[in-house]
Write a protein that holds these residues in place. Structure first.
Motif, PDB file in Angstrom:
ATOM      1  N   ALA A  62       0.842  -1.189  -0.087  1.00 45.41           N
ATOM      2  CA  ALA A  62      -0.137  -0.247   0.021  1.00 45.41           C
ATOM      3  C   ALA A  62       0.770   1.358  -0.014  1.00 45.41           C
ATOM      4  O   ALA A  62       0.736   2.192  -0.623  1.00 45.41           O
ATOM      5  CB  ALA A  62      -1.061  -0.135   1.205  1.00 45.41           C
ATOM      6  N   MET A  94      -2.255  -1.505 -11.290  1.00 47.29           N
ATOM      7  CA  MET A  94      -2.995  -1.471  -9.970  1.00 47.29           C
ATOM      8  C   MET A  94      -3.946  -2.480  -9.517  1.00 47.29           C
ATOM      9  O   MET A  94      -4.067  -3.144  -8.256  1.00 47.29           O
ATOM     10  CB  MET A  94      -3.828   0.273  -9.743  1.00 47.29           C
ATOM     11  CG  MET A  94      -2.977   1.226  -9.862  1.00 47.29           C
ATOM     12  SD  MET A  94      -1.880   1.608  -8.631  1.00 47.29           S
ATOM     13  CE  MET A  94      -0.389   1.181  -9.365  1.00 47.29           C
ATOM     14  N   ILE A 116      -2.997  -4.716  -6.045  1.00 53.77           N
ATOM     15  CA  ILE A 116      -4.299  -4.529  -5.099  1.00 53.77           C
ATOM     16  C   ILE A 116      -5.006  -5.573  -4.737  1.00 53.77           C
ATOM     17  O   ILE A 116      -5.310  -6.112  -3.779  1.00 53.77           O
ATOM     18  CB  ILE A 116      -5.382  -3.367  -5.424  1.00 53.77           C
ATOM     19  CG1 ILE A 116      -4.004  -1.972  -5.110  1.00 53.77           C
ATOM     20  CG2 ILE A 116      -6.148  -3.223  -4.518  1.00 53.77           C
ATOM     21  CD1 ILE A 116      -4.881  -0.703  -5.574  1.00 53.77           C
ATOM     22  N   SER A 142      -0.256  -9.550  -3.815  1.00 52.21           N
ATOM     23  CA  SER A 142      -1.227  -8.354  -3.751  1.00 52.21           C
ATOM     24  C   SER A 142      -1.752  -8.282  -2.277  1.00 52.21           C
ATOM     25  O   SER A 142      -1.852  -8.922  -1.606  1.00 52.21           O
ATOM     26  CB  SER A 142      -2.482  -8.768  -4.739  1.00 52.21           C
ATOM     27  OG  SER A 142      -3.213  -9.775  -4.192  1.00 52.21           O
ATOM     28  N   ILE A 143      -2.119  -7.079  -2.174  1.00 53.54           N
ATOM     29  CA  ILE A 143      -2.522  -6.591  -0.914  1.00 53.54           C
ATOM     30  C   ILE A 143      -3.846  -7.516  -0.224  1.00 53.54           C
ATOM     31  O   ILE A 143      -3.742  -8.074   0.852  1.00 53.54           O
ATOM     32  CB  ILE A 143      -3.270  -5.228  -0.976  1.00 53.54           C
ATOM     33  CG1 ILE A 143      -1.996  -4.196  -1.218  1.00 53.54           C
ATOM     34  CG2 ILE A 143      -3.838  -4.989   0.526  1.00 53.54           C
ATOM     35  CD1 ILE A 143      -2.351  -2.858  -1.414  1.00 53.54           C
ATOM     36  N   THR A 153     -10.593  -4.718   3.451  1.00 47.99           N
ATOM     37  CA  THR A 153      -9.954  -4.842   2.272  1.00 47.99           C
ATOM     38  C   THR A 153     -10.709  -5.640   1.171  1.00 47.99           C
ATOM     39  O   THR A 153     -10.904  -5.242  -0.099  1.00 47.99           O
ATOM     40  CB  THR A 153      -8.643  -5.542   2.299  1.00 47.99           C
ATOM     41  OG1 THR A 153      -8.000  -4.935   3.487  1.00 47.99           O
ATOM     42  CG2 THR A 153      -7.498  -5.400   1.105  1.00 47.99           C
ATOM     43  N   ALA A 165     -11.305  -3.244  -2.104  1.00 47.58           N
ATOM     44  CA  ALA A 165     -10.160  -3.338  -2.848  1.00 47.58           C
ATOM     45  C   ALA A 165     -10.456  -3.011  -4.402  1.00 47.58           C
ATOM     46  O   ALA A 165      -9.908  -2.183  -5.055  1.00 47.58           O
ATOM     47  CB  ALA A 165      -9.731  -4.768  -3.021  1.00 47.58           C
ATOM     48  N   ALA A 203     -10.446   0.868  -4.876  1.00 46.67           N
ATOM     49  CA  ALA A 203      -9.237   1.568  -5.435  1.00 46.67           C
ATOM     50  C   ALA A 203      -8.657   1.483  -6.343  1.00 46.67           C
ATOM     51  O   ALA A 203      -7.705   2.142  -6.840  1.00 46.67           O
ATOM     52  CB  ALA A 203      -8.004   0.593  -4.193  1.00 46.67           C
ATOM     53  N   THR A 204      -9.270   0.717  -7.456  1.00 49.17           N
ATOM     54  CA  THR A 204      -8.749   0.928  -8.821  1.00 49.17           C
ATOM     55  C   THR A 204      -9.611   1.889  -9.558  1.00 49.17           C
ATOM     56  O   THR A 204      -9.584   1.744 -10.865  1.00 49.17           O
ATOM     57  CB  THR A 204      -8.990  -0.565  -9.374  1.00 49.17           C
ATOM     58  OG1 THR A 204     -10.238  -0.900  -9.398  1.00 49.17           O
ATOM     59  CG2 THR A 204      -7.992  -1.566  -8.704  1.00 49.17           C
ATOM     60  N   CYS A 229      -7.932   5.435  -4.534  1.00 44.75           N
ATOM     61  CA  CYS A 229      -6.986   4.408  -4.444  1.00 44.75           C
ATOM     62  C   CYS A 229      -6.198   4.853  -2.970  1.00 44.75           C
ATOM     63  O   CYS A 229      -6.037   4.024  -2.047  1.00 44.75           O
ATOM     64  CB  CYS A 229      -6.099   4.158  -5.466  1.00 44.75           C
ATOM     65  SG  CYS A 229      -4.693   3.350  -5.318  1.00 44.75           S
ATOM     66  N   LEU A 257      -6.220   2.591   0.409  1.00 43.89           N
ATOM     67  CA  LEU A 257      -4.907   2.167   0.658  1.00 43.89           C
ATOM     68  C   LEU A 257      -4.358   2.658   2.139  1.00 43.89           C
ATOM     69  O   LEU A 257      -3.900   2.038   3.035  1.00 43.89           O
ATOM     70  CB  LEU A 257      -3.813   2.439  -0.087  1.00 43.89           C
ATOM     71  CG  LEU A 257      -4.008   1.670  -1.565  1.00 43.89           C
ATOM     72  CD1 LEU A 257      -2.962   1.440  -2.336  1.00 43.89           C
ATOM     73  CD2 LEU A 257      -4.445   0.117  -1.156  1.00 43.89           C
TER      74      LEU A 257
END
Length: 316
Positions: free
Chosen positions: A23, A70, A74, A82-83, A116, A120, A123-124, A130, A134
């Motif tokens: 992140a 991304m 993510i 990935s996160i 998350t 998630a 965030a894209t 994003c 994050l």
């Protein structure tokens, strides 16, 4: 302590640290993109190499563009780093040995996973969303670490958590520093100097190090000074030197620590021998790659020394 439990603790800690630092890695990239002046450009393919994920990315995506990268970093579960995948792995590791940890830890990690999972995709959908999502991941993960530090006895279980956290943190610090190598500077000398200063400031901010840098180094943002601080400062908790010191401290509490300790000290000597006055992207990238390779060797030595019995039994 059972080697199976020790390995699960170690990896749970690494996965959580990886999620937070990925992140931070992405937020650093976002800040760099926002600050780029006219004439400068960003190499997305270089970013993947910095993250060490270029080969895996190429298996699933045709082009290295911002939107796909991304998503890959993510929420793409085909990327184990990935996160979302990292937090999910940490959650699964935690679930199997909940009795070793403070009771509230499971609830915090499960809450981090649910946040998350639910956010998630958002965030894209643009850089501002994003950055917001994050930051939420970073804050929630920090609350997990705060609870561990404040309510867990510093026994053998804690040492393996700390070992995994600091090894992952040292590696990711080098990668965040290396984001600068993905920027192609403008040809104009004055614009190039301004871009360099902004890049190093973004690096400090990504590691929450800007204020400490100003207090302990100075107000001027210069590449060599930032490098010395982020790589060699013994007091700031995200520097490579500090992390290696914490790793040595953990190993000294464990048994049969000589093999991994020798590698940790070799990495320390390697870091001390680096010429940090040369901040050219190519040279810096090579130096940081060498540190990352040493940290990989250290992980292998730790795994062989403390987890091999469990791994051999699993394979039988």
């Amino acid at each position: 302590m059972l080697s199976r439990v020790a390995e699960s603790l170690y990896w749970m800690s690494r996965y959580l640290e990886r999620a937070e630092n990925t992140a931070r890695f992405i937020n650093s990239t976002t800040q760099v993109l926002l600050d780029l002046p006219s004439g400068a450009s960003f190499g997305w393919d270089v970013l993947l190499k910095v993250a060490g994920l270029d080969a895996l990315y190429a298996k699933h995506y045709l082009t290295a563009n911002e939107a796909d990268i991304m998503r890959f970093l993510i929420l793409d579960e085909r990327n184990p780093g990935s996160i979302l995948a990292s937090i999910q792995s940490a959650r699964e590791n935690t679930r199997t040995f909940r009795e070793v940890l403070p009771m509230e830890i499971w609830e915090r990690i499960n809450g981090l996973y649910l946040y998350t999972r639910d956010n998630a995709a958002r965030a894209t959908h643009g850089r501002s969303q994003c950055y917001e999502v994050l930051n939420g991941v970073i804050e929630r993960r920090q609350s997990v670490i705060g609870l561990l530090v404040g309510s867990m006895s510093q026994d053998l279980a804690y040492q393996f958590l700390k070992l995994g956290r600091n090894l992952e943190r040292a590696d990711m610090t080098t990668r965040i520093v290396d984001v600068n190598s993905a920027v192609r500077l403008p040809e104009d000398a004055a614009a190039a100097d301004m871009t360099r200063e902004r890049l190093w400031m973004s690096t400090l901010n990504a590691l929450s190090a800007y204020q400490m840098y100003r207090q302990h180094v100075g107000v001027h943002i210069e590449g060599p000074a930032v490098l010395r601080f982020l790589l060699r400062d013994p007091h700031f908790p995200r520097t490579v030197t500090h992390c290696l010191g914490e790793i040595e401290s953990c190993l000294s509490v464990l048994v049969n620590y000589q093999a991994p300790l020798d590698i940790a000290r070799r990495a320390w000597r390697q870091l001390d021998a680096m010429n940090l006055d040369d901040v050219s992207p190519a040279r810096l990238h090579v130096n940081l790659d060498n540190i990352q390779a040493s940290l990989g060797e250290l992980h292998t030595a730790i795994s062989r020394q403390y987890f091999s019995l469990h791994q051999q039994q699993t394979q039988q």
